[in-house]
Design a protein around this motif. Structure first.
Motif, short mmCIF file in Angstrom:
data_model
loop_
_atom_site.label_atom_id
_atom_site.label_comp_id
_atom_site.label_asym_id
_atom_site.label_seq_id
_atom_site.Cartn_x
_atom_site.Cartn_y
_atom_site.Cartn_z
N PRO A 35 41.21 35.22 36.35
CA PRO A 35 42.31 34.19 34.95
C PRO A 35 40.51 33.58 34.30
CG PRO A 35 43.62 33.85 36.44
CD PRO A 35 42.14 33.93 37.15
N GLN A 36 39.81 32.85 35.06
CA GLN A 36 38.72 32.21 34.78
C GLN A 36 37.14 32.90 34.05
OE1 GLN A 36 38.89 29.29 37.22
NE2 GLN A 36 40.69 28.73 36.91
N ALA A 37 37.15 33.95 34.67
CA ALA A 37 35.93 34.83 34.43
C ALA A 37 35.77 35.83 33.19
CB ALA A 37 35.90 35.66 35.59
N ALA A 38 35.09 35.75 32.86
CA ALA A 38 34.03 36.21 31.77
C ALA A 38 33.98 38.31 32.23
CB ALA A 38 32.88 35.76 31.09
N GLU A 39 34.40 38.58 31.20
CA GLU A 39 33.90 41.15 31.18
C GLU A 39 32.66 40.16 32.18
OE1 GLU A 39 36.07 42.11 30.54
OE2 GLU A 39 37.55 40.70 29.52
N LEU A 40 32.76 41.70 32.29
CA LEU A 40 31.70 42.31 33.80
C LEU A 40 31.92 43.74 33.68
CD1 LEU A 40 29.93 40.46 35.53
CD2 LEU A 40 31.45 41.74 37.16
N PRO A 41 30.13 44.41 33.32
CA PRO A 41 29.83 45.93 33.51
C PRO A 41 30.77 46.27 34.19
CG PRO A 41 28.11 44.41 32.18
CD PRO A 41 29.46 43.33 33.13
N GLY A 42 31.61 47.50 34.65
CA GLY A 42 31.77 47.84 35.41
C GLY A 42 32.98 47.65 36.24
N LEU A 43 33.57 47.34 35.99
CA LEU A 43 34.59 46.16 36.33
C LEU A 43 35.63 46.15 35.08
CD1 LEU A 43 35.13 43.58 38.76
CD2 LEU A 43 36.05 43.07 36.81
N VAL A 44 36.63 46.82 35.56
CA VAL A 44 38.01 46.60 34.94
C VAL A 44 39.05 45.52 35.64
CG1 VAL A 44 40.46 48.04 34.47
CG2 VAL A 44 38.52 49.36 34.34
N ARG A 45 39.32 44.73 34.05
CA ARG A 45 40.04 43.60 33.97
C ARG A 45 41.09 43.48 34.17
NH1 ARG A 45 37.67 38.95 32.66
NH2 ARG A 45 38.69 37.70 33.87
N VAL A 46 42.73 43.38 35.33
CA VAL A 46 43.63 44.14 35.84
C VAL A 46 44.54 42.40 36.20
CG1 VAL A 46 43.08 46.21 36.41
CG2 VAL A 46 43.32 44.38 37.90
N ARG A 47 45.30 43.02 35.83
CA ARG A 47 46.54 41.28 36.61
C ARG A 47 46.02 41.57 38.66
NH1 ARG A 47 51.49 40.70 33.76
NH2 ARG A 47 52.63 41.11 35.77
N LEU A 48 46.87 40.20 38.60
CA LEU A 48 46.40 40.47 40.22
C LEU A 48 47.38 41.53 41.37
CD1 LEU A 48 45.73 37.99 42.45
CD2 LEU A 48 47.39 37.45 42.02
N GLU A 49 48.91 41.58 40.99
CA GLU A 49 49.05 43.00 41.51
C GLU A 49 48.80 44.25 41.68
OE1 GLU A 49 49.99 40.55 38.65
OE2 GLU A 49 52.22 40.65 38.51
N ALA A 50 47.77 44.33 40.12
CA ALA A 50 47.10 45.76 40.35
C ALA A 50 46.18 45.79 41.48
CB ALA A 50 46.45 45.73 38.93
N ALA A 51 45.28 44.74 41.45
CA ALA A 51 43.81 44.26 42.09
C ALA A 51 44.30 44.22 43.63
CB ALA A 51 43.36 42.86 41.61
N ALA A 52 45.24 44.04 43.98
CA ALA A 52 45.56 43.77 45.30
C ALA A 52 46.74 44.84 45.78
CB ALA A 52 47.26 43.19 45.34
N ALA A 53 46.46 45.78 44.95
CA ALA A 53 47.75 47.22 44.64
C ALA A 53 46.59 48.96 45.66
CB ALA A 53 48.59 47.80 43.83
N CYS A 54 45.32 48.19 45.71
CA CYS A 54 43.79 48.99 45.73
C CYS A 54 44.31 49.35 47.35
CB CYS A 54 42.70 48.62 44.99
SG CYS A 54 42.53 48.02 43.49
N PRO A 55 43.23 50.70 47.55
CA PRO A 55 43.20 50.11 49.54
C PRO A 55 41.97 49.13 49.80
CG PRO A 55 42.30 52.64 47.99
CD PRO A 55 42.99 51.17 46.69
N VAL A 56 41.42 49.25 49.11
CA VAL A 56 40.52 47.96 49.76
C VAL A 56 40.49 46.97 48.42
CG1 VAL A 56 38.00 47.54 50.31
CG2 VAL A 56 38.90 49.82 50.10
#
Lengths: 245, 245
Positions: A35-56
Protein backbone atom coordinates in the motif's frame (compact mmCIF):
# COMPACT_ATOMS: atom_id res chain seq x y z
CA UNK A 1 1.81 -10.52 -21.02
CA UNK A 2 2.66 -13.98 -22.36
CA UNK A 3 0.36 -16.73 -21.09
CA UNK A 4 3.21 -19.12 -20.38
CA UNK A 5 5.25 -16.80 -18.17
CA UNK A 6 5.13 -17.81 -14.53
CA UNK A 7 3.48 -15.41 -12.12
CA UNK A 8 5.23 -14.27 -8.96
CA UNK A 9 3.40 -12.42 -6.22
CA UNK A 10 5.65 -9.86 -4.55
CA UNK A 11 4.39 -8.79 -1.14
CA UNK A 12 6.33 -5.80 0.18
CA UNK A 13 7.93 -3.31 -2.19
CA UNK A 14 10.44 -1.54 0.03
CA UNK A 15 14.11 -1.05 -0.88
CA UNK A 16 14.82 -4.75 -1.35
CA UNK A 17 11.45 -5.74 -2.83
CA UNK A 18 11.77 -3.11 -5.54
CA UNK A 19 15.37 -4.12 -6.21
CA UNK A 20 14.38 -7.79 -6.52
CA UNK A 21 11.41 -6.92 -8.76
CA UNK A 22 13.76 -5.12 -11.14
CA UNK A 23 15.78 -8.30 -11.59
CA UNK A 24 12.76 -10.66 -11.78
CA UNK A 25 10.62 -8.56 -14.14
CA UNK A 26 12.39 -9.71 -17.34
CA UNK A 27 11.62 -13.36 -16.52
CA UNK A 28 8.23 -13.38 -14.74
CA UNK A 29 4.89 -11.66 -14.60
CA UNK A 30 5.08 -9.78 -11.32
CA UNK A 31 1.97 -8.99 -9.29
CA UNK A 32 2.99 -6.69 -6.47
CA UNK A 33 1.29 -5.57 -3.29
CA UNK A 34 2.42 -2.79 -0.98
CA UNK A 35 0.00 0.00 0.00
CA UNK A 36 2.91 2.37 0.65
CA UNK A 37 4.98 1.78 -2.48
CA UNK A 38 5.19 3.89 -5.62
CA UNK A 39 4.60 2.51 -9.13
CA UNK A 40 7.30 0.25 -10.54
CA UNK A 41 7.88 -0.64 -14.21
CA UNK A 42 7.35 -4.30 -15.04
CA UNK A 43 5.08 -4.91 -12.06
CA UNK A 44 1.28 -4.84 -11.85
CA UNK A 45 -0.04 -3.46 -8.57
CA UNK A 46 -2.75 -5.70 -7.10
CA UNK A 47 -4.62 -6.32 -3.85
CA UNK A 48 -3.06 -8.64 -1.27
CA UNK A 49 -5.45 -11.45 -2.21
CA UNK A 50 -4.30 -11.42 -5.85
CA UNK A 51 -0.59 -11.32 -5.03
CA UNK A 52 -1.04 -14.19 -2.56
CA UNK A 53 -2.92 -16.26 -5.17
CA UNK A 54 0.22 -16.67 -7.36
CA UNK A 55 1.98 -20.06 -7.57
CA UNK A 56 5.14 -18.38 -6.22
CA UNK A 57 4.91 -15.75 -3.49
CA UNK A 58 7.89 -13.70 -2.31
CA UNK A 59 7.52 -12.05 1.10
CA UNK A 60 9.74 -8.97 1.08
CA UNK A 61 8.17 -7.28 4.08
CA UNK A 62 10.28 -6.26 7.11
CA UNK A 63 10.88 -9.34 9.22
CA UNK A 64 8.99 -7.60 12.01
CA UNK A 65 5.85 -7.76 9.84
CA UNK A 66 6.35 -11.30 8.58
CA UNK A 67 4.21 -13.15 11.11
CA UNK A 68 1.22 -10.87 10.48
CA UNK A 69 1.73 -11.09 6.71
CA UNK A 70 1.71 -14.90 6.88
CA UNK A 71 -1.63 -14.77 8.72
CA UNK A 72 -3.02 -12.31 6.18
CA UNK A 73 -2.07 -14.30 3.07
CA UNK A 74 -2.79 -17.81 4.42
CA UNK A 75 -6.39 -18.01 3.13
CA UNK A 76 -5.44 -17.05 -0.44
CA UNK A 77 -2.40 -19.24 -1.15
CA UNK A 78 -3.09 -21.85 -3.86
CA UNK A 79 -2.49 -25.53 -3.17
CA UNK A 80 1.24 -26.31 -3.25
CA UNK A 81 2.29 -22.67 -3.61
CA UNK A 82 5.98 -21.90 -3.15
CA UNK A 83 6.51 -19.20 -0.49
CA UNK A 84 9.88 -17.52 -0.01
CA UNK A 85 10.97 -14.83 2.41
CA UNK A 86 14.10 -12.69 1.98
CA UNK A 87 14.86 -11.79 5.60
CA UNK A 88 18.41 -11.31 6.95
CA UNK A 89 17.76 -13.82 9.72
CA UNK A 90 16.31 -17.28 9.18
CA UNK A 91 15.41 -19.00 12.48
CA UNK A 92 12.56 -16.64 13.36
CA UNK A 93 11.07 -16.25 9.83
CA UNK A 94 11.10 -20.03 9.27
CA UNK A 95 9.33 -20.48 12.61
CA UNK A 96 6.72 -17.85 11.68
CA UNK A 97 6.13 -19.27 8.19
CA UNK A 98 5.84 -22.84 9.47
CA UNK A 99 3.46 -21.71 12.20
CA UNK A 100 1.09 -19.59 10.10
CA UNK A 101 1.16 -20.81 6.52
CA UNK A 102 -1.08 -23.73 5.49
CA UNK A 103 0.51 -27.19 5.53
CA UNK A 104 0.05 -27.60 1.76
CA UNK A 105 2.51 -24.80 0.78
CA UNK A 106 6.22 -25.30 0.23
CA UNK A 107 8.47 -22.94 2.19
CA UNK A 108 12.00 -21.89 1.29
CA UNK A 109 13.67 -19.32 3.48
CA UNK A 110 16.16 -17.22 1.53
CA UNK A 111 18.73 -14.63 2.46
CA UNK A 112 20.08 -12.68 -0.49
CA UNK A 113 23.52 -11.61 0.82
CA UNK A 114 23.34 -8.34 -1.09
CA UNK A 115 21.16 -5.32 -1.50
CA UNK A 116 20.53 -2.32 -3.73
CA UNK A 117 23.84 -0.78 -2.65
CA UNK A 118 26.24 -3.73 -2.65
CA UNK A 119 24.76 -5.13 -5.89
CA UNK A 120 24.30 -1.76 -7.59
CA UNK A 121 26.44 -2.97 -10.49
CA UNK A 122 24.59 -6.28 -10.91
CA UNK A 123 24.01 -9.67 -9.33
CA UNK A 124 26.99 -11.49 -10.84
CA UNK A 125 29.24 -12.86 -8.12
CA UNK A 126 26.76 -12.09 -5.33
CA UNK A 127 25.51 -14.88 -3.04
CA UNK A 128 22.19 -16.12 -1.75
CA UNK A 129 21.47 -18.58 1.06
CA UNK A 130 18.57 -21.00 0.64
CA UNK A 131 17.05 -22.75 3.66
CA UNK A 132 14.40 -25.16 2.30
CA UNK A 133 11.82 -26.46 4.74
CA UNK A 134 11.98 -30.20 5.44
CA UNK A 135 11.13 -32.17 2.30
CA UNK A 136 11.07 -29.15 -0.04
CA UNK A 137 13.17 -29.42 -3.19
CA UNK A 138 15.25 -26.26 -3.54
CA UNK A 139 16.72 -27.24 -6.91
CA UNK A 140 14.39 -25.16 -9.15
CA UNK A 141 14.93 -22.01 -7.06
CA UNK A 142 18.68 -22.69 -6.92
CA UNK A 143 18.74 -23.03 -10.72
CA UNK A 144 16.83 -19.75 -11.12
CA UNK A 145 19.27 -17.98 -8.77
CA UNK A 146 22.26 -19.38 -10.62
CA UNK A 147 20.68 -18.24 -13.86
CA UNK A 148 20.64 -14.71 -12.43
CA UNK A 149 24.39 -15.01 -11.76
CA UNK A 150 24.14 -15.73 -8.03
CA UNK A 151 26.26 -18.15 -6.03
CA UNK A 152 23.86 -20.42 -4.12
CA UNK A 153 24.54 -21.72 -0.58
CA UNK A 154 22.19 -24.35 0.84
CA UNK A 155 22.01 -24.06 4.60
CA UNK A 156 19.74 -24.45 7.60
CA UNK A 157 18.32 -21.61 9.69
CA UNK A 158 20.49 -22.23 12.76
CA UNK A 159 23.77 -22.48 10.81
CA UNK A 160 22.76 -19.36 8.90
CA UNK A 161 22.01 -17.26 11.97
CA UNK A 162 25.21 -18.36 13.74
CA UNK A 163 27.31 -17.39 10.70
CA UNK A 164 25.48 -14.11 10.11
CA UNK A 165 25.95 -13.01 13.72
CA UNK A 166 29.68 -12.97 12.96
CA UNK A 167 29.18 -11.36 9.57
CA UNK A 168 26.22 -8.96 9.57
CA UNK A 169 25.81 -8.22 13.28
CA UNK A 170 29.51 -7.29 13.27
CA UNK A 171 29.52 -5.13 10.13
CA UNK A 172 26.32 -3.28 11.03
CA UNK A 173 27.54 -2.66 14.57
CA UNK A 174 30.91 -1.33 13.42
CA UNK A 175 29.19 0.76 10.75
CA UNK A 176 26.74 2.36 13.18
CA UNK A 177 29.42 3.12 15.76
CA UNK A 178 31.66 4.71 13.12
CA UNK A 179 28.73 6.68 11.69
CA UNK A 180 28.13 8.01 15.21
CA UNK A 181 31.68 9.45 15.27
CA UNK A 182 30.74 11.72 12.35
CA UNK A 183 34.31 11.87 11.06
CA UNK A 184 34.95 14.71 8.58
CA UNK A 185 36.45 13.66 5.22
CA UNK A 186 40.20 13.28 5.97
CA UNK A 187 42.66 15.26 3.79
CA UNK A 188 44.53 11.99 3.11
CA UNK A 189 43.83 8.39 4.03
CA UNK A 190 45.24 4.87 4.09
CA UNK A 191 44.07 1.91 2.01
CA UNK A 192 42.81 0.25 5.19
CA UNK A 193 40.69 3.31 6.04
CA UNK A 194 39.29 3.49 2.50
CA UNK A 195 38.21 -0.16 2.72
CA UNK A 196 36.72 0.35 6.18
CA UNK A 197 34.66 3.29 4.90
CA UNK A 198 33.52 1.32 1.85
CA UNK A 199 32.45 -1.50 4.17
CA UNK A 200 30.50 0.79 6.48
CA UNK A 201 29.04 2.95 3.68
CA UNK A 202 27.46 -0.17 2.14
CA UNK A 203 25.26 -0.71 5.18
CA UNK A 204 24.96 2.71 6.83
CA UNK A 205 21.82 3.59 4.86
CA UNK A 206 20.05 0.32 5.60
CA UNK A 207 16.72 0.76 7.33
CA UNK A 208 16.28 0.66 11.09
CA UNK A 209 14.02 -2.37 10.58
CA UNK A 210 16.88 -4.23 8.89
CA UNK A 211 19.37 -3.14 11.53
CA UNK A 212 17.03 -4.28 14.27
CA UNK A 213 16.48 -7.63 12.51
CA UNK A 214 20.21 -8.21 12.24
CA UNK A 215 21.07 -7.13 15.78
CA UNK A 216 18.01 -8.24 17.71
CA UNK A 217 16.15 -10.95 15.83
CA UNK A 218 19.27 -13.04 15.23
CA UNK A 219 19.51 -15.25 18.33
CA UNK A 220 23.32 -15.20 18.18
CA UNK A 221 23.86 -11.46 17.62
CA UNK A 222 23.65 -10.45 21.27
CA UNK A 223 26.55 -12.76 22.10
CA UNK A 224 28.65 -11.36 19.24
CA UNK A 225 27.98 -7.79 20.43
CA UNK A 226 28.81 -8.75 24.00
CA UNK A 227 32.16 -10.18 22.90
CA UNK A 228 32.83 -7.11 20.74
CA UNK A 229 32.17 -4.71 23.60
CA UNK A 230 34.18 -6.84 26.04
CA UNK A 231 37.13 -6.92 23.65
CA UNK A 232 36.86 -3.16 23.13
CA UNK A 233 36.69 -2.51 26.87
CA UNK A 234 39.63 -4.83 27.65
CA UNK A 235 41.62 -3.15 24.95
CA UNK A 236 40.78 0.31 26.20
CA UNK A 237 41.88 -0.75 29.68
CA UNK A 238 45.23 -2.04 28.42
CA UNK A 239 45.93 1.16 26.48
CA UNK A 240 44.96 3.38 29.40
CA UNK A 241 47.15 1.36 31.75
CA UNK A 242 50.15 1.78 29.45
CA UNK A 243 49.70 5.52 29.00
CA UNK A 244 48.76 6.11 32.60
CA UNK A 245 45.94 8.40 31.44
CA UNK B 1 78.38 1.63 -8.18
CA UNK B 2 78.28 4.81 -10.32
CA UNK B 3 80.10 7.80 -8.81
CA UNK B 4 77.30 10.23 -9.63
CA UNK B 5 74.50 8.34 -7.89
CA UNK B 6 73.35 10.09 -4.74
CA UNK B 7 73.94 8.28 -1.48
CA UNK B 8 71.14 7.70 1.02
CA UNK B 9 71.81 6.53 4.55
CA UNK B 10 69.05 4.23 5.78
CA UNK B 11 68.98 3.90 9.56
CA UNK B 12 66.61 1.15 10.65
CA UNK B 13 65.89 -1.83 8.42
CA UNK B 14 62.72 -3.25 9.90
CA UNK B 15 59.61 -4.09 7.87
CA UNK B 16 59.19 -0.58 6.46
CA UNK B 17 62.90 0.26 6.10
CA UNK B 18 63.50 -2.87 4.04
CA UNK B 19 60.39 -2.18 1.96
CA UNK B 20 61.54 1.40 1.28
CA UNK B 21 65.08 0.24 0.47
CA UNK B 22 63.70 -2.08 -2.18
CA UNK B 23 62.04 0.86 -3.95
CA UNK B 24 64.99 3.26 -3.53
CA UNK B 25 67.78 0.85 -4.49
CA UNK B 26 67.29 1.25 -8.27
CA UNK B 27 67.82 5.03 -7.97
CA UNK B 28 70.36 5.55 -5.14
CA UNK B 29 73.38 4.05 -3.48
CA UNK B 30 71.98 2.85 -0.19
CA UNK B 31 74.15 2.64 2.93
CA UNK B 32 72.14 0.86 5.58
CA UNK B 33 72.56 0.48 9.32
CA UNK B 34 70.61 -1.84 11.57
CA UNK B 35 72.44 -4.26 13.87
CA UNK B 36 69.43 -6.60 13.90
CA UNK B 37 68.63 -6.74 10.20
CA UNK B 38 69.49 -9.43 7.67
CA UNK B 39 71.33 -8.72 4.40
CA UNK B 40 69.37 -6.92 1.71
CA UNK B 41 70.16 -6.81 -2.04
CA UNK B 42 71.07 -3.33 -3.32
CA UNK B 43 72.10 -2.06 0.09
CA UNK B 44 75.58 -1.91 1.64
CA UNK B 45 75.61 -2.55 5.39
CA UNK B 46 77.69 0.06 7.24
CA UNK B 47 78.30 1.36 10.76
CA UNK B 48 75.98 4.06 12.11
CA UNK B 49 78.62 6.76 11.53
CA UNK B 50 78.85 5.95 7.81
CA UNK B 51 75.09 5.85 7.25
CA UNK B 52 74.71 9.16 9.10
CA UNK B 53 77.45 10.78 6.98
CA UNK B 54 75.32 10.60 3.80
CA UNK B 55 73.84 13.80 2.30
CA UNK B 56 70.35 12.26 2.74
CA UNK B 57 69.53 10.24 5.85
CA UNK B 58 66.26 8.32 6.28
CA UNK B 59 65.35 7.39 9.85
CA UNK B 60 63.19 4.25 9.64
CA UNK B 61 63.54 3.25 13.29
CA UNK B 62 60.46 2.74 15.48
CA UNK B 63 59.22 6.15 16.61
CA UNK B 64 59.95 5.06 20.17
CA UNK B 65 63.69 4.95 19.28
CA UNK B 66 63.76 8.16 17.23
CA UNK B 67 64.93 10.56 19.94
CA UNK B 68 67.88 8.33 20.87
CA UNK B 69 68.75 7.80 17.20
CA UNK B 70 68.80 11.57 16.62
CA UNK B 71 71.26 11.95 19.50
CA UNK B 72 73.41 9.10 18.16
CA UNK B 73 73.67 10.42 14.59
CA UNK B 74 73.95 14.15 15.37
CA UNK B 75 77.78 14.25 15.45
CA UNK B 76 78.13 12.56 12.05
CA UNK B 77 75.62 14.44 9.89
CA UNK B 78 77.30 16.50 7.13
CA UNK B 79 76.59 20.24 6.81
CA UNK B 80 73.17 20.79 5.25
CA UNK B 81 72.20 17.10 5.29
CA UNK B 82 68.57 16.26 4.56
CA UNK B 83 67.06 14.13 7.34
CA UNK B 84 63.70 12.41 6.91
CA UNK B 85 61.74 10.20 9.27
CA UNK B 86 58.91 7.88 8.20
CA UNK B 87 56.87 7.66 11.41
CA UNK B 88 53.08 7.29 11.48
CA UNK B 89 52.78 10.32 13.76
CA UNK B 90 54.40 13.66 13.07
CA UNK B 91 54.13 16.04 16.07
CA UNK B 92 56.42 14.02 18.36
CA UNK B 93 59.04 13.02 15.73
CA UNK B 94 59.32 16.62 14.47
CA UNK B 95 59.82 17.79 18.06
CA UNK B 96 62.50 15.16 18.65
CA UNK B 97 64.33 15.88 15.40
CA UNK B 98 64.24 19.64 15.94
CA UNK B 99 65.48 19.19 19.51
CA UNK B 100 68.37 16.80 18.85
CA UNK B 101 69.61 17.29 15.30
CA UNK B 102 72.15 20.06 14.58
CA UNK B 103 70.75 23.39 13.37
CA UNK B 104 72.50 23.07 10.01
CA UNK B 105 70.50 20.04 8.82
CA UNK B 106 67.24 20.25 6.88
CA UNK B 107 64.38 18.23 8.35
CA UNK B 108 61.37 16.86 6.47
CA UNK B 109 58.96 14.69 8.40
CA UNK B 110 57.28 12.12 6.16
CA UNK B 111 54.47 9.65 6.61
CA UNK B 112 54.19 7.10 3.82
CA UNK B 113 50.47 6.16 4.00
CA UNK B 114 51.22 2.59 2.97
CA UNK B 115 53.33 -0.35 3.97
CA UNK B 116 54.62 -3.69 2.75
CA UNK B 117 51.09 -5.12 2.86
CA UNK B 118 48.94 -2.32 1.42
CA UNK B 119 51.53 -1.53 -1.29
CA UNK B 120 52.46 -5.14 -2.01
CA UNK B 121 51.55 -4.62 -5.66
CA UNK B 122 53.53 -1.38 -6.04
CA UNK B 123 53.60 2.28 -5.06
CA UNK B 124 51.41 3.63 -7.86
CA UNK B 125 48.40 5.42 -6.44
CA UNK B 126 49.67 5.29 -2.86
CA UNK B 127 50.09 8.52 -0.88
CA UNK B 128 52.78 10.14 1.24
CA UNK B 129 52.52 13.13 3.57
CA UNK B 130 55.46 15.56 3.74
CA UNK B 131 55.85 17.94 6.70
CA UNK B 132 58.87 20.13 5.91
CA UNK B 133 60.46 22.02 8.79
CA UNK B 134 60.16 25.82 8.63
CA UNK B 135 62.11 27.17 5.68
CA UNK B 136 62.92 23.76 4.17
CA UNK B 137 62.10 23.30 0.48
CA UNK B 138 60.19 20.05 0.05
CA UNK B 139 60.03 20.29 -3.75
CA UNK B 140 62.95 17.90 -4.55
CA UNK B 141 61.61 15.20 -2.20
CA UNK B 142 58.08 15.73 -3.54
CA UNK B 143 59.40 15.31 -7.10
CA UNK B 144 61.22 12.11 -6.14
CA UNK B 145 58.07 10.72 -4.52
CA UNK B 146 55.95 11.60 -7.55
CA UNK B 147 58.58 9.93 -9.72
CA UNK B 148 57.99 6.75 -7.70
CA UNK B 149 54.25 7.01 -8.47
CA UNK B 150 53.17 8.45 -5.12
CA UNK B 151 50.56 11.12 -4.52
CA UNK B 152 52.19 13.83 -2.36
CA UNK B 153 50.35 15.76 0.36
CA UNK B 154 52.11 18.73 1.98
CA UNK B 155 50.93 19.17 5.54
CA UNK B 156 51.98 20.23 9.01
CA UNK B 157 52.48 17.91 11.98
CA UNK B 158 49.40 19.04 13.90
CA UNK B 159 47.04 18.75 10.90
CA UNK B 160 48.55 15.36 10.14
CA UNK B 161 48.10 13.94 13.62
CA UNK B 162 44.53 15.23 13.89
CA UNK B 163 43.62 13.59 10.56
CA UNK B 164 45.43 10.34 11.32
CA UNK B 165 43.67 9.94 14.67
CA UNK B 166 40.44 9.61 12.66
CA UNK B 167 42.06 7.37 10.05
CA UNK B 168 44.75 5.14 11.58
CA UNK B 169 43.80 5.18 15.24
CA UNK B 170 40.32 4.12 14.11
CA UNK B 171 41.34 1.38 11.66
CA UNK B 172 43.95 -0.14 13.98
CA UNK B 173 41.54 -0.10 16.89
CA UNK B 174 38.74 -1.76 14.92
CA UNK B 175 41.23 -4.26 13.50
CA UNK B 176 42.59 -5.28 16.90
CA UNK B 177 39.13 -5.60 18.44
CA UNK B 178 37.92 -7.76 15.53
CA UNK B 179 41.11 -9.87 15.66
CA UNK B 180 40.36 -10.45 19.34
CA UNK B 181 36.97 -11.98 18.41
CA UNK B 182 38.79 -14.75 16.53
CA UNK B 183 35.90 -15.29 14.10
CA UNK B 184 36.06 -18.58 12.18
CA UNK B 185 35.88 -18.25 8.37
CA UNK B 186 32.14 -17.88 7.65
CA UNK B 187 30.52 -20.31 5.17
CA UNK B 188 29.13 -17.29 3.24
CA UNK B 189 29.63 -13.57 3.63
CA UNK B 190 28.44 -10.16 2.50
CA UNK B 191 30.39 -7.63 0.43
CA UNK B 192 30.49 -5.34 3.47
CA UNK B 193 32.06 -8.09 5.60
CA UNK B 194 34.61 -8.92 2.90
CA UNK B 195 35.67 -5.26 2.76
CA UNK B 196 35.83 -5.03 6.55
CA UNK B 197 38.09 -8.09 6.69
CA UNK B 198 40.30 -6.71 3.93
CA UNK B 199 40.59 -3.45 5.87
CA UNK B 200 41.51 -5.17 9.12
CA UNK B 201 43.79 -7.77 7.52
CA UNK B 202 45.93 -4.97 6.05
CA UNK B 203 46.93 -3.76 9.50
CA UNK B 204 46.51 -6.76 11.78
CA UNK B 205 50.12 -7.88 11.27
CA UNK B 206 51.61 -4.45 11.93
CA UNK B 207 54.12 -4.41 14.79
CA UNK B 208 53.21 -3.57 18.36
CA UNK B 209 55.59 -0.59 18.11
CA UNK B 210 53.59 0.77 15.20
CA UNK B 211 50.29 0.11 16.92
CA UNK B 212 51.54 1.87 20.04
CA UNK B 213 52.78 4.83 17.99
CA UNK B 214 49.41 5.19 16.28
CA UNK B 215 47.32 4.79 19.42
CA UNK B 216 49.51 6.37 22.07
CA UNK B 217 52.02 8.76 20.48
CA UNK B 218 49.38 10.55 18.41
CA UNK B 219 48.12 13.31 20.73
CA UNK B 220 44.60 13.07 19.25
CA UNK B 221 44.19 9.28 19.28
CA UNK B 222 43.05 9.00 22.90
CA UNK B 223 40.13 11.32 22.18
CA UNK B 224 39.13 9.29 19.09
CA UNK B 225 39.23 6.06 21.11
CA UNK B 226 37.22 7.67 23.91
CA UNK B 227 34.54 8.73 21.43
CA UNK B 228 34.55 5.26 19.82
CA UNK B 229 34.07 3.49 23.14
CA UNK B 230 31.41 5.99 24.25
CA UNK B 231 29.50 5.49 20.99
CA UNK B 232 29.80 1.72 21.36
CA UNK B 233 28.61 1.81 24.96
CA UNK B 234 25.69 4.14 24.17
CA UNK B 235 24.73 1.90 21.33
CA UNK B 236 24.94 -1.23 23.45
CA UNK B 237 22.74 0.46 26.02
CA UNK B 238 20.09 1.36 23.45
CA UNK B 239 20.01 -2.19 22.04
CA UNK B 240 19.82 -3.78 25.48
CA UNK B 241 17.02 -1.39 26.47
CA UNK B 242 15.01 -2.37 23.39
CA UNK B 243 15.46 -6.10 23.88
CA UNK B 244 15.11 -5.91 27.64
CA UNK B 245 18.01 -8.35 28.01
Amino acid sequence: MAEDRKQIGMIGLGAFGRFAAGHLAPHFDLLGHDPQAAELPGLVRVRLEAAAACPVVVLAVPVQALEQTCQDIAPFLPEGALVLDVASVKVEPMRAMRAWLPAHVRIIGTHPLFGPQSAAKGLAGQSIVLCPDTGVDAAPVAALCEGLGLEVHLSDPDTHDRAMANVQALTHLVSRVIAELDIPPPPYTTKSYDLLRQATDLVRNDSDDLFQAIEQLNPYAASLRKRFFEAARAFDGRLEARTGE
